[in-house]
Structures are given as structure tokens and as C-alpha cells.
Write a protein that holds these residues in place. Structure first.
Motif, short mmCIF file in Angstrom:
data_model
loop_
_atom_site.label_atom_id
_atom_site.label_comp_id
_atom_site.label_asym_id
_atom_site.label_seq_id
_atom_site.Cartn_x
_atom_site.Cartn_y
_atom_site.Cartn_z
N TYR A 97 0.74 -1.27 -0.12
CA TYR A 97 -0.11 0.11 -0.09
C TYR A 97 0.73 1.17 -0.07
CZ TYR A 97 -3.14 3.48 1.91
OH TYR A 97 -4.00 4.57 1.87
N PHE A 98 1.92 1.23 0.74
CA PHE A 98 2.85 2.63 0.93
C PHE A 98 3.58 2.67 -0.30
CE2 PHE A 98 3.00 3.58 5.85
CZ PHE A 98 1.66 4.08 5.51
N MET A 99 4.05 1.29 -0.88
CA MET A 99 4.83 1.48 -2.33
C MET A 99 3.87 2.17 -3.49
SD MET A 99 7.89 0.65 -1.90
CE MET A 99 8.35 0.10 -3.68
N SER A 100 2.61 1.63 -3.29
CA SER A 100 1.66 2.41 -4.35
C SER A 100 1.73 3.74 -4.09
CB SER A 100 0.18 1.53 -4.16
OG SER A 100 -0.57 2.03 -5.19
N ILE A 101 1.18 4.27 -3.00
CA ILE A 101 1.27 5.70 -2.54
C ILE A 101 2.48 6.43 -3.01
CG2 ILE A 101 1.26 7.49 -0.71
CD1 ILE A 101 -0.41 5.69 0.82
N ASN A 102 3.77 5.80 -2.80
CA ASN A 102 4.94 6.14 -3.36
C ASN A 102 4.97 6.52 -4.88
OD1 ASN A 102 7.87 7.02 -2.70
ND2 ASN A 102 8.24 5.16 -3.80
N TYR A 103 4.70 5.63 -5.40
CA TYR A 103 4.69 5.69 -6.92
C TYR A 103 3.45 6.38 -7.76
CZ TYR A 103 8.44 2.42 -7.06
OH TYR A 103 9.95 1.77 -6.86
N GLY A 104 2.56 6.67 -6.73
CA GLY A 104 1.10 7.25 -7.27
C GLY A 104 0.69 8.19 -6.34
N ASN A 105 -0.40 8.23 -5.90
CA ASN A 105 -0.67 8.79 -4.61
C ASN A 105 -2.03 8.42 -3.89
OD1 ASN A 105 -3.92 9.34 -5.68
ND2 ASN A 105 -2.45 9.70 -7.59
N ALA A 106 -2.11 8.74 -2.69
CA ALA A 106 -2.89 8.11 -1.68
C ALA A 106 -4.26 7.84 -2.21
CB ALA A 106 -3.07 9.21 -0.50
N ALA A 107 -4.79 8.65 -2.86
CA ALA A 107 -6.33 8.40 -3.44
C ALA A 107 -6.54 7.04 -4.33
CB ALA A 107 -6.90 9.50 -4.12
N TYR A 154 0.89 -1.68 -10.20
CA TYR A 154 1.58 -2.97 -9.78
C TYR A 154 1.35 -3.36 -8.00
CZ TYR A 154 4.85 -6.80 -8.42
OH TYR A 154 5.65 -7.80 -7.96
N TRP A 155 1.76 -2.21 -7.52
CA TRP A 155 1.66 -2.20 -5.98
C TRP A 155 0.30 -2.27 -5.24
CZ3 TRP A 155 5.65 -4.49 -3.44
CH2 TRP A 155 6.76 -4.37 -4.03
N GLY A 156 -0.45 -1.39 -6.05
CA GLY A 156 -1.88 -1.26 -5.50
C GLY A 156 -2.75 -2.59 -5.66
N LEU A 157 -2.52 -3.27 -6.69
CA LEU A 157 -3.21 -4.44 -6.97
C LEU A 157 -2.59 -5.50 -6.08
CD1 LEU A 157 -3.77 -4.77 -10.86
CD2 LEU A 157 -5.20 -4.15 -8.98
N GLY A 158 -1.24 -5.52 -5.81
CA GLY A 158 -0.73 -6.19 -4.63
C GLY A 158 -1.04 -6.00 -3.40
N SER A 159 -1.45 -4.78 -3.06
CA SER A 159 -1.97 -4.52 -1.84
C SER A 159 -3.44 -4.85 -1.69
CB SER A 159 -2.04 -2.97 -1.40
OG SER A 159 -3.09 -2.28 -2.26
N ALA A 160 -4.37 -5.11 -2.86
CA ALA A 160 -5.34 -5.85 -2.56
C ALA A 160 -5.72 -7.14 -2.32
CB ALA A 160 -6.38 -5.36 -4.03
N ILE A 161 -4.57 -7.83 -2.85
CA ILE A 161 -4.42 -9.23 -3.01
C ILE A 161 -3.98 -9.57 -1.58
CG2 ILE A 161 -3.18 -11.40 -3.47
CD1 ILE A 161 -2.77 -9.96 -6.36
N ALA A 162 -3.27 -8.74 -0.83
CA ALA A 162 -2.52 -9.02 0.48
C ALA A 162 -3.74 -8.65 1.41
CB ALA A 162 -1.47 -8.00 0.87
N LEU A 163 -4.64 -7.75 1.23
CA LEU A 163 -5.82 -7.31 1.86
C LEU A 163 -6.90 -8.45 2.01
CD1 LEU A 163 -7.11 -5.53 3.90
CD2 LEU A 163 -8.15 -4.19 1.71
N ALA A 164 -6.96 -9.04 1.01
CA ALA A 164 -7.89 -10.25 0.76
C ALA A 164 -7.23 -11.46 1.34
CB ALA A 164 -7.95 -10.89 -0.81
N PHE A 165 -5.99 -11.58 1.60
CA PHE A 165 -5.32 -12.58 2.74
C PHE A 165 -5.53 -12.27 3.85
CE2 PHE A 165 -1.73 -14.15 4.84
CZ PHE A 165 -1.83 -15.56 4.56
N TYR A 166 -5.21 -11.00 4.15
CA TYR A 166 -5.34 -10.57 5.49
C TYR A 166 -6.84 -10.72 6.11
CZ TYR A 166 -5.85 -6.50 8.88
OH TYR A 166 -5.79 -5.90 10.11
N THR A 167 -7.68 -10.64 5.26
CA THR A 167 -9.28 -10.94 5.55
C THR A 167 -9.54 -12.26 5.73
OG1 THR A 167 -9.72 -8.85 4.24
CG2 THR A 167 -11.57 -10.11 5.20
#
Length: 307
Positions: free
Chosen positions: A95-105, A165-178
Motif C-alpha cells: 500500500y505504501f509503495m503504491s502511494i510512493n509511486y502514485g498518490n494516496a487516493a 502493480y503495488w496497488g493491486l498487490g495491496s488488494a491481494i494482500a488485503l484479501a489474504f489479511y481478511t
């Protein structure tokens, strides 16, 4: 009229979700304007917040012994370590890597695609074709993602491939987290499981991003306050408000109010970061939030039928 206790629950869930969203913008400021590394901030956030969550559990919980006895069972230990590395660390870092390369929104909205990965996983696991409601949600999610990353123009991305890439990765990780820690949460409670998960993830990431390596980062009173906000308000207080709201409102209501996270991230991104979102990007964000609302409302109706 809404009962005071329910109104209190609404405010708590709404505030917790909003703080999560705002903390993403604060992290963006640290990454893009103050020279801070995502890995370093994730390490500090997880270690400090994890310790504070466990201290809170030790003080507040009637079953204080559980803070340590969770490690007495070999199976639970393995599950907790897997959750800490692939769940907690996975979702935080990506999630933070996605923010780093893009933006928080956009990072927050992409993370909200997690329910779609859960639908796909469950469909494969139990070999069941998704329901009509789930198919609509999947379509909305795909359409929303397309608009979000292209702004309706197929020949050009509005955000970098790395952010996607990192944003979709955070979605997959959040699915696992859930999905993964349900038995852990049921037996040990959310504060203990999440607290240890953060510490495990923070220790693991420390080998790659040692917290004492702060060279190249612009340290000042303001940046120290930003870091404090991410750890205290964006993690500890946000998590407490959201979880404690479940004493007053249902999980479905809390999930719906959780949509304040991408909304707050988007509003602050526009006002503070001066990031302009195109009309199709806004439509894409609405589609993704709509996906979560459809699935949550549908789940609520199904639960009522079962009761």
C-alpha cells in the motif's frame, strides 16, 4: 431517532476509516517531498503500533494472559507468523509503495479491490459460480479500475505501472489479511492478533529496512509530527475506533462506513496534494466504492435471511 449508542458507533467507525485515509496522504507527503522511504516508514509504523496495541490489550483486556499464551501453541505460532509476514506486512508495504509511486487516493481505491480477489478465491476453492450480485460487483470493479488508471483513454495510463502493480498487490494482500486469520481472531481477539502481526512484520522488514538508517530523510519537527500521526492516529487510534465501534453497530454498518477511507484519501489528495482527478477517474472511484457497497449490503440481506 438514532439511539445515542448507535450514533456513537457511527462516528467512531467513520472517524477510524477517515483517519486511515488521511494517514495515506501524510505518508505521501513524507515519501514525495521529504525523502522518506516507504520501507522505513512501514517498519517504524508496524513496530511502534504493534507494541502500543499489545500494551493496550494488556491494560484493557480481561484476558491479559492471552498476549503471551498465543505463542504456546505451535499451530497458532505458525499461523501468526504467516499472517504477520504475508498479511500485515504484505498489505502495509504494498500500500505504501503504491502511494510512493502514485498518490494516496488511487492507492486506497486500488486496495479496495480486495473483495473481488476474495470472490475469485472462494469461487475456485468451493467450485461455485459467483452469484449475480457478485458478477455485477466484479464488472463494476473492472470498469472502475479501467477508468481509474486510464481516465477513459486507452493509450495512456494516468498513474505509473508501478503504482498499479503495488496497488493491486495491496488488494491481494488485503484479501489474504481478511480470509486467513479468522480462527486466530475468534480465539485471541483483534488487538492481540493484529498487534503481534505488526511486530512480526516490522521485525521481518527491519532486516531490509533497518529503522536506525535515516540518512537522506529530511528530519524536522513537522516530519516527526507526520510520523507520529501515521503511527498514533493513522494506525492505533484508527484501529481502536473502528474495532470498538462494533460494540454499538453491526459489522455491516461498520464496513459501509469504512468507505470513508477512500473518500477521505481522495478529498485530502485533491485539497492538500493538489492532485487533479479526471472525470473518468472519479467515476472509476465511485464504481470501486460501489462494488464494496453492493457486496456488503448483499451480505447483510443474506445474513438476515439466515437468522
Amino acid at each position: 431517532m438514532i439511539q445515542y449508542s448507535r450514533f456513537k458507533g457511527y462516528i467512531m467507525a467513520l472517524s477510524g476509516a477517515a483517519l486511515w485515509g488521511i494517514s495515506g496522504n501524510v505518508a505521501q507527503e513524507l515519501f514525495q517531498n521529504e525523502g522518506f522511504r516507504p520501507g522505513w516508514l512501514v517498519t517504524i509504523r508496524m513496530l511502534l503500533a504493534g507494541v502500543l496495541l499489545l500494551l493496550f490489550a494488556s491494560i484493557k483486556s480481561k484476558e491479559k494472559h492471552k498476549v503471551w499464551t498465543i505463542w504456546s501453541d505451535r499451530k497458532e505460532r505458525i499461523s501468526l507468523i504467516l499472517f504477520g509476514i504475508f498479511g500485515m506486512l504484505g498489505v502495509q508495504y504494498s500500500y505504501f509503495m503504491s502511494i510512493n509511486y502514485g498518490n494516496a487516493a488511487t492507492a486506497t481505491l486500488l486496495q479496495y479491490l480486495a473483495p473481488i480477489f476474495i470472490i475469485v478465491y472462494l469461487a475456485i476453492k468451493i467450485r461455485k459460480i459467483p452469484s449475480k450480485k457478485e458478477m455485477i460487483a466484479v464488472f463494476l470493479a473492472i470498469l472502475g479500475t479501467f477508468f481509474l488508471v486510464t481516465n477513459g483513454t486507452v493509450d495512456k495510463l494516468t498513474i505509473s505501472f508501478s503504482a498499479i502493480y503495488w496497488g493491486l498487490g495491496s488488494a491481494i494482500a488485503l484479501a489474504f489479511y481478511t480470509i486467513f486469520p479468522k480462527s486466530l481472531l475468534k480465539r485471541w481477539g483483534s488487538f492481540i492478533v493484529v498487534g503481534w502481526g505488526m511486530i512480526i512484520g516490522g521485525i521481518g522488514l527491519s532486516f531490509i529496512n533497518p529503522p536506525w538508517k535515516i540518512d537522506g530523510q529530511n528530519w524536522s519537527l513537522i516530519t516527526a509530527l507526520y510520523i507520529g500521526f501515521v503511527v498514533i492516529f493513522g494506525t492505533l487510534i484508527a484501529f481502536y475506533l473502528y474495532i470498538d465501534s462494533l460494540r454499538y453497530i453491526s459489522p455491516t454498518e461498520a464496513s459501509l462506513l469504512g468507505s470513508a477511507e477512500p473518500l477521505s484519501a481522495t478529498i485530502v489528495t485533491i485539497i492538500w496534494m493538489h492532485v487533479t482527478l479526471g472525470s473518468f477517474e472519479i467515476i472509476g472511484g465511485v464504481c470501486i466504492i460501489g462494488t464494496v457497497l453492493i457486496l456488503t449490503l448483499g451480505s447483510n440481506r443474506e445474513n438476515k435471511k439466515l437468522n
